[in-house]
Design a protein around this motif. Structure first.
Motif, PDB file in Angstrom:
ATOM      1  N   VAL A  53       0.844  -1.196   0.000  1.00  0.00           N
ATOM      2  CA  VAL A  53       0.000   0.000   0.000  1.00  0.00           C
ATOM      3  C   VAL A  53       0.879   1.246   0.000  1.00  0.00           C
ATOM      4  N   PRO A  54       0.437   2.302  -0.687  1.00  0.00           N
ATOM      5  CA  PRO A  54       1.283   3.497  -0.812  1.00  0.00           C
ATOM      6  C   PRO A  54       1.360   4.333   0.463  1.00  0.00           C
ATOM      7  N   LEU A 111       5.396   3.413  -7.321  1.00  0.00           N
ATOM      8  CA  LEU A 111       5.078   3.567  -8.741  1.00  0.00           C
ATOM      9  C   LEU A 111       3.568   3.603  -8.934  1.00  0.00           C
ATOM     10  N   ARG A 112       3.165   4.178 -10.046  1.00  0.00           N
ATOM     11  CA  ARG A 112       1.744   4.238 -10.391  1.00  0.00           C
ATOM     12  C   ARG A 112       1.287   2.864 -10.872  1.00  0.00           C
ATOM     13  N   HIS A 154      -6.519   2.360  -4.503  1.00  0.00           N
ATOM     14  CA  HIS A 154      -5.162   2.897  -4.508  1.00  0.00           C
ATOM     15  C   HIS A 154      -4.695   3.029  -5.948  1.00  0.00           C
ATOM     16  N   LYS A 155      -4.031   4.145  -6.247  1.00  0.00           N
ATOM     17  CA  LYS A 155      -3.514   4.372  -7.596  1.00  0.00           C
ATOM     18  C   LYS A 155      -2.002   4.174  -7.674  1.00  0.00           C
ATOM     19  N   GLU A 156      -1.342   4.025  -6.529  1.00  0.00           N
ATOM     20  CA  GLU A 156       0.092   3.818  -6.458  1.00  0.00           C
ATOM     21  C   GLU A 156       0.383   2.669  -5.503  1.00  0.00           C
ATOM     22  N   GLY A 157       1.625   2.202  -5.546  1.00  0.00           N
ATOM     23  CA  GLY A 157       2.028   1.155  -4.625  1.00  0.00           C
ATOM     24  C   GLY A 157       3.538   1.059  -4.555  1.00  0.00           C
ATOM     25  N   HIS A 158       4.026   0.540  -3.443  1.00  0.00           N
ATOM     26  CA  HIS A 158       5.457   0.296  -3.283  1.00  0.00           C
ATOM     27  C   HIS A 158       5.758  -1.083  -3.887  1.00  0.00           C
TER      28      HIS A 158
END
Length: 129
Positions: free
Chosen positions: A11-12, A46-47, A55-59
């Motif tokens: 999760v970002p 990153l997207r 969520h639109k991004e994540g690790h």
């Protein structure tokens, strides 16, 4: 021992310390089952290609490790399934690159009348009369 690769999308909202703590938990879970960690690559935030759980991004994290065939990667998969910090994960057996045979490339063939060569006609036997 088999070679595996695991890609984790976290999760970002996690900070850097939380991401590192999860990576260490994953490494510990693997080493307890007899796995050897080869490499850990943190790709950063990153997207995503599409939204996952709003969520639109994540690790992104890539783990490469060697584990026994029986249950070597199952502990990591269990950890990823029960953790709320993981959006997606994928664990695959890595394809060996050293000594692997290359796939034959298909040969492009033309279609149509130009591609067909005329069959050679047998020569007529010379007759002497």
């Amino acid at each position: 021992m088999r070679a595996y690769e695991a890609v984790l999308v976290l999760v970002p909202s996690l900070d850097e310390e939380s991401v590192q703590a999860f990576i260490e938990r994953a490494q510990q879970a693997l080493t307890q089952k007899g796995a050897e960690i080869d490499r850990v690559d943190r790709w950063g935030k990153l997207r995503l290609a599409y939204e996952i759980q709003h969520h639109k991004e994540g690790h992104y994290v890539l783990l490469r490790f060697n584990a026994p065939p029986q249950g070597g990667s199952s502990e990591l998969e269990h950890l990823c399934r029960i953790s709320e910090d993981v959006l997606r994960h994928l664990v695959v057996q890595a394809v060996p690159t050293a000594g692997a045979r290359a796939r034959p490339t298909p040969v492009a063939q033309e279609e149509g009348p130009a591609a067909v060569e005329p069959a050679s006609k047998p020569k007529a036997a010379a007759t002497t009369e």
